[in-house]
Scaffold this motif. Structure first.
Motif, short mmCIF file in Angstrom:
data_model
loop_
_atom_site.label_atom_id
_atom_site.label_comp_id
_atom_site.label_asym_id
_atom_site.label_seq_id
_atom_site.Cartn_x
_atom_site.Cartn_y
_atom_site.Cartn_z
N HIS A 127 19.70 21.03 4.90
CA HIS A 127 18.52 20.62 4.11
C HIS A 127 18.24 19.12 4.31
O HIS A 127 18.35 18.30 3.41
N CYS A 128 17.86 18.78 5.54
CA CYS A 128 17.53 17.40 5.90
C CYS A 128 16.03 17.15 5.77
O CYS A 128 15.25 18.07 5.52
N LEU A 129 15.66 15.89 5.97
CA LEU A 129 14.24 15.51 5.95
C LEU A 129 14.07 14.30 6.86
O LEU A 129 14.85 13.34 6.77
N GLU A 130 13.08 14.34 7.74
CA GLU A 130 12.80 13.21 8.63
C GLU A 130 11.30 13.14 8.90
O GLU A 130 10.72 14.08 9.44
N VAL A 131 10.68 12.04 8.48
CA VAL A 131 9.23 11.90 8.57
C VAL A 131 8.85 10.51 9.08
O VAL A 131 9.35 9.51 8.56
N PRO A 132 7.99 10.41 10.10
CA PRO A 132 7.50 9.08 10.54
C PRO A 132 6.49 8.52 9.54
O PRO A 132 5.64 9.26 9.03
N LEU A 133 6.58 7.21 9.28
CA LEU A 133 5.68 6.58 8.33
C LEU A 133 4.73 5.58 8.97
O LEU A 133 3.64 5.34 8.46
N SER A 134 5.16 4.97 10.07
CA SER A 134 4.30 3.97 10.70
C SER A 134 4.52 3.96 12.21
O SER A 134 5.54 4.44 12.71
N ARG A 135 3.53 3.37 12.92
CA ARG A 135 3.59 3.25 14.38
C ARG A 135 3.20 1.82 14.74
O ARG A 135 2.08 1.38 14.45
N LYS A 136 4.17 1.08 15.31
CA LYS A 136 3.96 -0.32 15.69
C LYS A 136 3.42 -1.15 14.51
O LYS A 136 2.49 -1.94 14.66
N GLY A 137 4.00 -0.90 13.36
CA GLY A 137 3.64 -1.67 12.18
C GLY A 137 2.46 -1.14 11.41
O GLY A 137 2.17 -1.62 10.30
N GLN A 138 1.75 -0.15 11.92
CA GLN A 138 0.59 0.41 11.23
C GLN A 138 1.01 1.65 10.44
O GLN A 138 1.48 2.63 11.01
N VAL A 139 0.83 1.60 9.12
CA VAL A 139 1.20 2.71 8.25
C VAL A 139 0.31 3.91 8.54
O VAL A 139 -0.92 3.80 8.59
N LEU A 140 0.93 5.08 8.69
CA LEU A 140 0.20 6.29 9.08
C LEU A 140 -0.07 7.23 7.91
O LEU A 140 -0.78 8.23 8.08
N VAL A 141 0.50 6.95 6.75
CA VAL A 141 0.39 7.88 5.62
C VAL A 141 -0.21 7.17 4.41
O VAL A 141 -0.19 5.94 4.32
N SER A 142 -0.70 7.98 3.47
CA SER A 142 -1.32 7.42 2.26
C SER A 142 -0.28 7.14 1.19
O SER A 142 0.87 7.59 1.27
N SER A 143 -0.71 6.44 0.17
CA SER A 143 0.16 6.12 -0.96
C SER A 143 0.58 7.40 -1.69
O SER A 143 1.74 7.53 -2.12
N ASP A 144 -0.34 8.35 -1.80
CA ASP A 144 -0.01 9.62 -2.46
C ASP A 144 1.04 10.39 -1.67
O ASP A 144 1.93 11.04 -2.26
N TYR A 145 0.93 10.33 -0.35
CA TYR A 145 1.89 11.06 0.49
C TYR A 145 3.28 10.43 0.38
O TYR A 145 4.29 11.14 0.37
N ILE A 146 3.35 9.11 0.30
CA ILE A 146 4.63 8.43 0.11
C ILE A 146 5.26 8.87 -1.21
O ILE A 146 6.47 9.14 -1.28
#
Length: 253
Positions: free
Chosen positions: A148-167
């Motif tokens: 039961h692991c979890l691994e999610v990318p959040l940013s690419r080269k310093g640019q955040v890819l997800v919203s505040s709600d998703y975080i």
């Protein structure tokens, strides 16, 4: 005897080594498990982690991040908060990954039967990805693992890819996984104590029966005539062999 002495030597060397992990010590939630195993003559732990939530900065072109050795932007062995992730993202200019990693434990075992007992404890406690490996030098390692692991990318080269709600959603998911992880650790400890207690009782009972049987045979020999004593000795030997065969059959029932 040689195998046992080798195991004792491996155990002594391992437990006397310096802990080179980032934390430098055993995680608080599993100190009881590690202590029970290391106090046993059959086991010793080689590595462990109670489970963690981490934010990692991957490959980065930012020299400041590399110089500050900030590849691990955040780590906790307990539940986290949304602000922890937001702060970590603000410190990064690379590729950030948010991860939850469950409890993992590697234990070297004296015999294969000892490893099988520990494997049963792990599976019964919910760590169904556990397994046993045997090395070329005879080292038997039992790994307690879960999926039961979890691994999610959040940013690419310093640019955040997800919203505040998703975080916020990720934090809730990771915290639920951590709660379940701690429950499984508790179950593992309870099952481990029960299994080792049952094993100790079984060994003590077997030794007591053996000693009582030997005492009865010796007493009978002193009471018999020399011929009868010799016959009694032969019968006792045959009886021991029969018991050995019966015990062997019990293993396959």
């Amino acid at each position: 005897m040689e195998v046992e002495n080798t195991f004792k030597q491996w155990k002594k060397q391992c437990l006397n080594k310096i802990d080179f992990s980032k934390k430098g010590s055993v995680d608080e939630d599993i100190t009881n498990i590690v202590s029970v195993l290391n106090d046993s003559e059959k086991y010793f732990t080689t590595s462990s982690c109670s489970g963690r939530i981490i934010v990692i900065d991957g490959v980065s072109d930012c020299l400041d991040v590399q110089k500050q050795n900030c590849s691990w932007l955040f780590v906790t062995h307990q539940k986290c908060q949304k602000t922890d992730l937001v702060t970590a993202l603000e410190r990064s200019c690379g590729d950030v990954i948010f991860k939850f990693e469950p409890f993992i434990l590697h234990v070297q075992c004296r015999q294969l039967g000892d490893a099988q007992l520990l494997h049963s404890v792990a599976v019964e406690s919910g760590f169904r990805n556990s397994g046993i490996t045997v090395g070329k030098k005879g080292k038997i390692i039992m790994a307690v693992r879960s999926t039961h692991c979890l691994e999610v990318p959040l940013s690419r080269k310093g640019q955040v890819l997800v919203s505040s709600d998703y975080i916020e959603f990720l934090v809730e998911v990771a915290n639920q996984k951590m709660i379940e992880n701690l429950r499984r650790i508790e179950r593992f400890f309870e099952c481990l104590q029960s299994a080792m207690h049952h094993e100790d009782l079984h060994c003590t009972s077997s030794e007591a029966v053996k000693e009582k049987s030997v005492y009865k045979r010796r007493r009978k020999r002193t009471q018999d005539s020399p011929v009868e004593a010799c016959q009694s000795s032969n019968d006792a030997t045959l009886s021991d062999e029969d018991n050995g065969l019966q015990n062997g059959m019990d293993l396959f029932t």
